[in-house]
Design an enzyme around this catalytic site. Structure first.
Site, PDB file in Angstrom:
ATOM      1  N   GLU A  25       9.723   1.240  10.566  1.00 22.20           N
ATOM      2  CA  GLU A  25      10.735   2.256  10.231  1.00 22.20           C
ATOM      3  C   GLU A  25      10.048   3.600  10.395  1.00 22.20           C
ATOM      4  O   GLU A  25       9.248   3.996   9.546  1.00 22.20           O
ATOM      5  CB  GLU A  25      11.225   2.079   8.789  1.00 22.20           C
ATOM      6  CG  GLU A  25      11.969   0.781   8.521  1.00 22.20           C
ATOM      7  CD  GLU A  25      13.342   0.728   9.157  1.00 22.20           C
ATOM      8  OE1 GLU A  25      13.847   1.782   9.609  1.00 22.20           O
ATOM      9  OE2 GLU A  25      13.907  -0.369   9.224  1.00 22.20           O
ATOM     10  N   LYS A  56       0.865  -1.182   0.000  1.00 23.50           N
ATOM     11  CA  LYS A  56       0.000   0.000   0.000  1.00 23.50           C
ATOM     12  C   LYS A  56       0.904   1.234   0.000  1.00 23.50           C
ATOM     13  O   LYS A  56       1.431   1.637   1.031  1.00 23.50           O
ATOM     14  CB  LYS A  56      -0.920   0.020   1.228  1.00 23.50           C
ATOM     15  CG  LYS A  56      -2.064   1.008   1.015  1.00 23.50           C
ATOM     16  CD  LYS A  56      -2.439   1.803   2.226  1.00 23.50           C
ATOM     17  CE  LYS A  56      -1.536   2.916   2.589  1.00 23.50           C
ATOM     18  NZ  LYS A  56      -1.424   4.055   1.662  1.00 23.50           N
ATOM     19  N   GLU A  58      10.246  16.650  13.799  1.00 27.38           N
ATOM     20  CA  GLU A  58      10.857  16.457  12.487  1.00 27.38           C
ATOM     21  C   GLU A  58      10.520  17.664  11.621  1.00 27.38           C
ATOM     22  O   GLU A  58       9.342  17.990  11.467  1.00 27.38           O
ATOM     23  CB  GLU A  58      10.237  15.239  11.814  1.00 27.38           C
ATOM     24  CG  GLU A  58      10.974  13.961  12.000  1.00 27.38           C
ATOM     25  CD  GLU A  58      10.379  12.841  11.139  1.00 27.38           C
ATOM     26  OE1 GLU A  58       9.178  12.563  11.276  1.00 27.38           O
ATOM     27  OE2 GLU A  58      11.121  12.252  10.358  1.00 27.38           O
ATOM     28  N   CYS A 104      13.878  10.786   6.426  1.00 26.55           N
ATOM     29  CA  CYS A 104      13.843  10.431   7.848  1.00 26.55           C
ATOM     30  C   CYS A 104      15.228  10.543   8.472  1.00 26.55           C
ATOM     31  O   CYS A 104      15.368  10.745   9.665  1.00 26.55           O
ATOM     32  CB  CYS A 104      13.305   9.022   8.012  1.00 26.55           C
ATOM     33  SG  CYS A 104      14.188   7.853   6.982  1.00 26.55           S
TER      34      CYS A 104
HETATM   35  P1  NAD Z   1       2.619   8.724   7.364  1.00 22.02           P
HETATM   36  O1  NAD Z   1       2.838   7.966   8.619  1.00 22.02           O
HETATM   37  O2  NAD Z   1       1.624   9.812   7.364  1.00 22.02           O
HETATM   38  O3  NAD Z   1       2.184   7.741   6.195  1.00 22.02           O
HETATM   39  C1  NAD Z   1       2.952   6.597   5.844  1.00 22.02           C
HETATM   40  C2  NAD Z   1       2.044   5.594   5.171  1.00 22.02           C
HETATM   41  O4  NAD Z   1       1.083   5.146   6.119  1.00 22.02           O
HETATM   42  C3  NAD Z   1       1.262   6.126   3.981  1.00 22.02           C
HETATM   43  O5  NAD Z   1       1.179   5.102   3.010  1.00 22.02           O
HETATM   44  C4  NAD Z   1      -0.110   6.403   4.585  1.00 22.02           C
HETATM   45  O6  NAD Z   1      -1.149   6.331   3.637  1.00 22.02           O
HETATM   46  C5  NAD Z   1      -0.211   5.260   5.570  1.00 22.02           C
HETATM   47  N1  NAD Z   1      -1.152   5.468   6.662  1.00 22.02           N
HETATM   48  C6  NAD Z   1      -1.525   6.629   7.258  1.00 22.02           C
HETATM   49  N2  NAD Z   1      -2.408   6.374   8.244  1.00 22.02           N
HETATM   50  C7  NAD Z   1      -2.585   5.021   8.280  1.00 22.02           C
HETATM   51  C8  NAD Z   1      -3.362   4.141   9.086  1.00 22.02           C
HETATM   52  N3  NAD Z   1      -4.135   4.574  10.064  1.00 22.02           N
HETATM   53  N4  NAD Z   1      -3.288   2.828   8.824  1.00 22.02           N
HETATM   54  C9  NAD Z   1      -2.500   2.359   7.855  1.00 22.02           C
HETATM   55  N5  NAD Z   1      -1.735   3.134   7.070  1.00 22.02           N
HETATM   56  C10 NAD Z   1      -1.779   4.448   7.280  1.00 22.02           C
HETATM   57  O7  NAD Z   1       4.056   9.236   6.923  1.00 22.02           O
HETATM   58  P2  NAD Z   1       4.446  10.086   5.634  1.00 22.02           P
HETATM   59  O8  NAD Z   1       4.060  11.495   5.877  1.00 22.02           O
HETATM   60  O9  NAD Z   1       3.960   9.418   4.387  1.00 22.02           O
HETATM   61  O10 NAD Z   1       6.032   9.930   5.634  1.00 22.02           O
HETATM   62  C11 NAD Z   1       6.860  10.713   6.407  1.00 22.02           C
HETATM   63  C12 NAD Z   1       7.265   9.985   7.677  1.00 22.02           C
HETATM   64  O11 NAD Z   1       7.878   8.755   7.353  1.00 22.02           O
HETATM   65  C13 NAD Z   1       8.289  10.753   8.471  1.00 22.02           C
HETATM   66  O12 NAD Z   1       7.983  10.666   9.846  1.00 22.02           O
HETATM   67  C14 NAD Z   1       9.591  10.019   8.174  1.00 22.02           C
HETATM   68  O13 NAD Z   1      10.586  10.167   9.144  1.00 22.02           O
HETATM   69  C15 NAD Z   1       9.111   8.621   8.061  1.00 22.02           C
HETATM   70  N6  NAD Z   1      10.057   7.813   7.288  1.00 22.02           N
HETATM   71  C16 NAD Z   1      10.809   6.885   7.951  1.00 22.02           C
HETATM   72  C17 NAD Z   1      11.734   6.124   7.261  1.00 22.02           C
HETATM   73  C18 NAD Z   1      12.573   5.093   7.966  1.00 22.02           C
HETATM   74  O14 NAD Z   1      13.134   4.252   7.295  1.00 22.02           O
HETATM   75  N7  NAD Z   1      12.688   5.121   9.290  1.00 22.02           N
HETATM   76  C19 NAD Z   1      11.890   6.304   5.886  1.00 22.02           C
HETATM   77  C20 NAD Z   1      11.121   7.260   5.239  1.00 22.02           C
HETATM   78  C21 NAD Z   1      10.192   8.003   5.956  1.00 22.02           C
END
Ligand code: NAD
Length: 487
Positions: free
Chosen positions: A260, A184, A391, A294
């Protein structure tokens, strides 16, 4: 700013406006709009999966599971290797697609495609080296044989900031381990995920082994899949807030989780650092993806003796960056992903300025079309400002002055996160001693970039659970099975 887009081949949004990929079939649809973040204009529309679609995806992954698990490792490996080759052949189109829907500069997008493809090459190699174990019990009572089995159907959830690499970093080890998956992707950047899946189809991934769903109801869809007893793994990359919600949901069916999550990386520069090297590293650690990473340096702690020279050098470099749409080859700093992201950065910077910080460049959003925030350097930032805790996810570098090693360590660890950290010093012994005391999953010493498919990527504290990549990444998708054997 000049705005122009060149679409060709896989980068043509029309080619990817298809939709759900379930059981090897493409199902077109609509409901999710994909915007060009450099203009806010519509780029494409993709299908919006309902709960029944998620159930069909689990059925498809289940139908394919036994066959894929029984496929010899060498064959799984060769499919992944072909997928790597196809991504490499189509690198330029994929990079353009990423630049279009994510907004990152083409140079960053090209780097991402190369990094993303490498996960398929690395796991093509690891697929044939899955470890086992044989031991004698200390009492001599029997023998211990440990096998690693594919864990089962895996749900993979990815963010928008690395639309290709976050998907391949999960699909590669999952397929190498013998699992079938449902991906997804984030709704902001689904086109890259669909394009990658098309290449997988061409590489020979059997129907149902990889399924892709876009949805405007991620919570509902994910909860439905986690409640299905056939789903045994959740691999999530995204924010810590959503990660916590998903861990609670997965607990209901005791589903194995790899998480992650967010970061708040400190970037420590000691007086004895090589100034130019530290500035080069700072620009990479801060400005890859315009700060939307991240692992991005979120807090610059600079020792008093080198502080002023570092701020002057960083300001000059940040000021010189060319802002524009990611797909313009001249661009060095693209737009943020959404208007909301710009608002969040603006709030953090305004709060820091109100608390006594000074912007040496940038400091407020640009007013042109699109979601632009300029490269910004802040000095004299109070160490307890909100920008030191949250962040930033944007091109803003707050700089804090420190005096002693102990103070740098205390400041660096003063966060709930523990994903990445950076140290610049010409004294390796000092860097290692300080590094041992930093609470982090990954540490760059005299390097602004640490990601590599062959290394374990992941965080401690609230930055996550488990590791992706490296030799251990495949084990996140396997369960050890212990045979107690007498003969
Ligand atoms: P997000 O948590 O808003 O969304 C991530 C994913 O989760 C998306 O596909 C979103 O549609 C989905 N999602 C949102 N709510 C959900 C729910 N209730 N149930 C299931 N899925 C759900 O994050 P974002 O804004 O897309 O990405 C940025 C974040 O990701 C930052 O905090 C960044 O640090 C983190 N990130 C971490 C890594 C790592 O490897 N540690 C890598 C890249 C990004």
């Amino acid at each position: 700013m000049t705005f122009h887009a060149k679409f060709s081949g896989y980068a043509d949004p029309a080619l990817h406006a298809a939709g759900l990929y379930i059981g090897g079939k493409w199902q077109s649809g609509s409901g999710i709009t994909v915007l060009d973040p450099s203009t806010g204009n519509l780029l494409a529309e993709v299908a919006d999966a309902a709960i029944e679609d998620a159930q069909r995806a689990v059925d498809a992954a289940d139908a394919a599971a036994a066959g894929w698990r029984a496929t010899p490792a060498r064959q799984r490996s060769e499919i992944l290797r072909r997928w790597y080759q196809l991504m490499t052949q189509h690198a330029e189109e994929l990079a353009t697609l990423i630049a279009l829907e994510n907004g990152k500069a083409l140079a960053d997008a090209r780097g991402e495609v190369a990094y993303a493809a490498e996960f398929f090459r690395w796991y093509a190699e690891e697929a044939t080296r899955i470890p086992g174990e044989f031991r004698h019990t200390p009492s001599g009572s029997h023998n211990i044989l440990v096998d690693h089995e594919p864990i089962g159907i895996a749900v993979l959830i990815t963010p928008w900031n690395f639309p290709a690499a976050m998907a391949t970093r999960k699909i590669g080890p999952a397929l190498a381990a013998g699992c079938t998956v449902i991906l997804k992707p984030a709704s902001e950047t689904p086109l890259t995920a669909y394009a990658t899946a098309r290449l997988g189809e061409e590489a020979g991934v059997p129907p149902g082994v990889v399924n892709v769903l876009t949805t405007s109801n991620p919570g509902g869809i994910t909860n439905a899949m986690l409640a299905d007893p056939r789903v045994r793994k959740l691999s999530f990359t995204g924010s810590t807030g959503v990660g916590r919600v998903l861990l609670a949901e997965a607990a209901k069916s005791v589903v194995s989780c790899s998480m992650e999550l967010g970061g708040n990386a400190p970037f420590i520069v000691f007086d004895d650092a090589h100034l130019e090297a530290a500035l080069d590293g700072a620009m990479i650690a801060k400005m890859r993806n315009a700060g939307e990473a991240c692992t991005a340096a979120n807090r610059f702690y600079v020792q008093a003796g080198i502080h002023d020279a570092f701020v002057a050098g960083l300001t000059a470099r940040m000021k010189s960056l060319k802002i524009g749409p990611g797909y313009d080859p001249e661009t060095q700093c693209g737009p943020m992903i959404t208007q909301n992201a710009v608002r969040k950065i603006d709030r953090l910077v305004s709060e820091a300025l109100a608390a006594g910080a000074r912007a040496t460049t940038g400091g407020k959003p640009l007013t042109e079309n699109g979601y632009f925030y300029p490269p910004t350097v802040l000095e004299n930032v109070p160490v307890n400002a909100s920008i030191a805790r949250e962040e930033i996810f944007g091109p803003v570098a707050p700089v804090y002055k420190f005096e002693s090693d102990d103070e740098a360590i205390r400041l660096a660890n003063n966060t709930e996160y523990g994903l990445a950290a950076y140290i610049y010093s010409r004294d390796l012994k000092r860097a290692m001693k300080v590094g041992k005391r930093i609470e982090t999953g990954m540490l760059g010493i005299n390097r602004g970039l640490m990601s590599d498919p062959a290394a374990p990527f992941g965080g401690v504290k609230q930055s996550g659970l488990g590791r992706e990549g490296g030799v251990t990444g495949i084990l996140e998708f396997m369960e050890p099975k212990y045979f107690a054997v007498d003969y």
